[in-house]
Design an enzyme around this catalytic site. Sequence first.
Site, PDB file in Angstrom:
ATOM      1  N   PRO A  17       0.879  -1.275  -0.022  1.00 27.61           N
ATOM      2  CA  PRO A  17       0.000   0.095   0.124  1.00 27.61           C
ATOM      3  C   PRO A  17       0.912   1.454   0.132  1.00 27.61           C
ATOM      4  O   PRO A  17       1.783   1.333   0.779  1.00 27.61           O
ATOM      5  CB  PRO A  17      -0.803  -0.137   1.407  1.00 27.61           C
ATOM      6  N   MET A  18       0.617   1.901  -0.975  1.00 34.10           N
ATOM      7  CA  MET A  18       1.344   3.405  -1.065  1.00 34.10           C
ATOM      8  C   MET A  18       0.582   4.582  -1.289  1.00 34.10           C
ATOM      9  O   MET A  18      -0.309   4.522  -2.205  1.00 34.10           O
ATOM     10  CB  MET A  18       2.299   3.309  -1.949  1.00 34.10           C
ATOM     11  N   VAL A  19       0.533   5.506  -0.337  1.00 33.25           N
ATOM     12  CA  VAL A  19      -0.296   6.743  -0.603  1.00 33.25           C
ATOM     13  C   VAL A  19      -0.020   7.564  -2.156  1.00 33.25           C
ATOM     14  O   VAL A  19       1.141   7.706  -2.405  1.00 33.25           O
ATOM     15  CB  VAL A  19      -0.171   7.657   0.685  1.00 33.25           C
ATOM     16  N   GLN A  86      -6.702  -1.473   2.299  1.00 30.36           N
ATOM     17  CA  GLN A  86      -6.122  -1.126   3.399  1.00 30.36           C
ATOM     18  C   GLN A  86      -6.785   0.278   3.876  1.00 30.36           C
ATOM     19  O   GLN A  86      -6.926   1.189   3.311  1.00 30.36           O
ATOM     20  CB  GLN A  86      -4.686  -0.743   3.362  1.00 30.36           C
ATOM     21  N   CYS A 115       2.110   3.108   9.465  1.00 27.61           N
ATOM     22  CA  CYS A 115       2.315   4.699   8.876  1.00 27.61           C
ATOM     23  C   CYS A 115       2.870   5.470  10.087  1.00 27.61           C
ATOM     24  O   CYS A 115       2.271   5.806  11.024  1.00 27.61           O
ATOM     25  CB  CYS A 115       1.192   5.153   8.186  1.00 27.61           C
ATOM     26  N   HIS A 182       7.006  -4.199   8.039  1.00 26.14           N
ATOM     27  CA  HIS A 182       8.018  -3.221   7.547  1.00 26.14           C
ATOM     28  C   HIS A 182       9.220  -3.398   8.620  1.00 26.14           C
ATOM     29  O   HIS A 182       9.102  -2.931   9.808  1.00 26.14           O
ATOM     30  CB  HIS A 182       7.461  -2.021   7.375  1.00 26.14           C
ATOM     31  N   GLY A 214      10.154  -3.826   2.976  1.00 20.35           N
ATOM     32  CA  GLY A 214      11.123  -2.529   3.233  1.00 20.35           C
ATOM     33  C   GLY A 214      12.555  -3.006   2.612  1.00 20.35           C
ATOM     34  O   GLY A 214      13.524  -2.402   3.083  1.00 20.35           O
TER      35      GLY A 214
END
Length: 488
Positions: A17-19, A86, A115, A182, A214
């Site tokens: 998941p990446m903003v 997510q 986060c 992560h 990571g």
Amino acid sequence: MTVNTPLCFRGKKILAPMVRVGTLPMRLLALDYGADIVYCEELIDIKMLQCKRVINEALETVDFVAPNERVVFRTCERERQHVVFQMGSADAERALAVAKLVESDVAGIDINMGCPKEYSTKASMGAALLSDPDKIESILTTLVKGICKPVTCKIRILPSVEDTVNLVKRIEKTGIAAIAVHGRKKEERPQHPVHCDVIKAISEAVSIPVIANGGSHDFIKEYADIETFQKATAASSVMIARAAMWNPSIFRKEGVCPLKDVMRNYIKYAVRYDNHYTNTKYCLCQMLREQLETTQGKKLHAAQSTQEICEVFEMGDFYEETTAVFEAKKTSLETKTQDEDDQMEDPDVIKMAVRFDKREYPPQITPKMYLLEWCRKEKHPQPVYETVQRPLDRLFCSVVTVAERKYRSTLWEKSKKLAEQAAAIVCLRTLGVPEGKLCEGENQLINKRKRQDQERLINRDHGEDPAEPSHKKANFIEETSDRNVPKM
């Protein structure tokens, strides 16, 4: 017929998941290149609870649309068995409500517990949850018991290995399907080395699948490196973030594709699924990286629309052809919907093509008020409004019944309120009754309101109770309904 297969988290290569990155075009592209599972960007529970689920027939997608008409989450059939939703949440009941909202359109639900950004931690979400194991347990247990899809969570490691392992063991007892780790502490950033030893200790301590995350900076430069990272962490699966953001063909067994081809394929999905140009531009800039100072990079940075982005990559013809097909399909669907409306239409309904423009009326005076006042004077039952919403474009139409006759505007509106006002105008004009417009001269309702306000002030000065009994309330106040608006 689509068969729902439970999502497996062992031996998988996963888009993290990446903003701003994990929107539909990137997820579909990652699947094309070989990703087994794709996570959407973190979406906040409170925002999602304000959304409506809308089937977008023109795009063949399911959209979750905010009150301001912005699409917060868009998905499609191609990814339904692979996408994990997510969310950011710090409340078990809110998390469950969101999970139930999206459950039928996704393959799993994940809670972000890693986060480190302030916007997340200030709201007690993300990495802030790591210091509140009771809340973690409450959220995950509620989700596992409340939905049928697998539940996962993504964490960062704690200052000590022992504390991290103990937390993960407690999380495992909630019944979740897998945990993504992560391998950095919440204060560490990508330039810090990933702690493979901690992920390995977790993998060896629990029986549920552990997803290692990571490794982009230290390990993953090509497809073979994914397995290297997996072995170093003894994890069940690997989740890739930045390496996939830079070039999503990292998931391709045969090796990465030239960036030029990858970007063109991304743009095709962005156009096909009407992705907002600012998001498209952001993702392409992440791929270009050091090439942003080239002529092409500068042109991309200056682009202010999807069409301009396509022209930067010499895809102007593709944009025109794709949008033409989309518009033709949309027109066809609108025609079909209108035909269905006409078939369903009551022939006794009186129709006009009118809209309500509040600029044409005095403040706080509307056609609905005038119609209500007229009905009371004529001793008719108060007007009854029946409003429907059209799924294709989310517009509204209202039919008002007055004295056993029905009235509506043939024009569809952006809101329920506007549709009802338009229906009231049709009724008033048919009856030949004033509707309250500024151009009609002296406004009876405004004068009536002034008189009633003066009477209340006099009563108050004489010490009388200012509260009016219900049967003496001002006639010009609109009566509203809390009934849900059905979809056609």
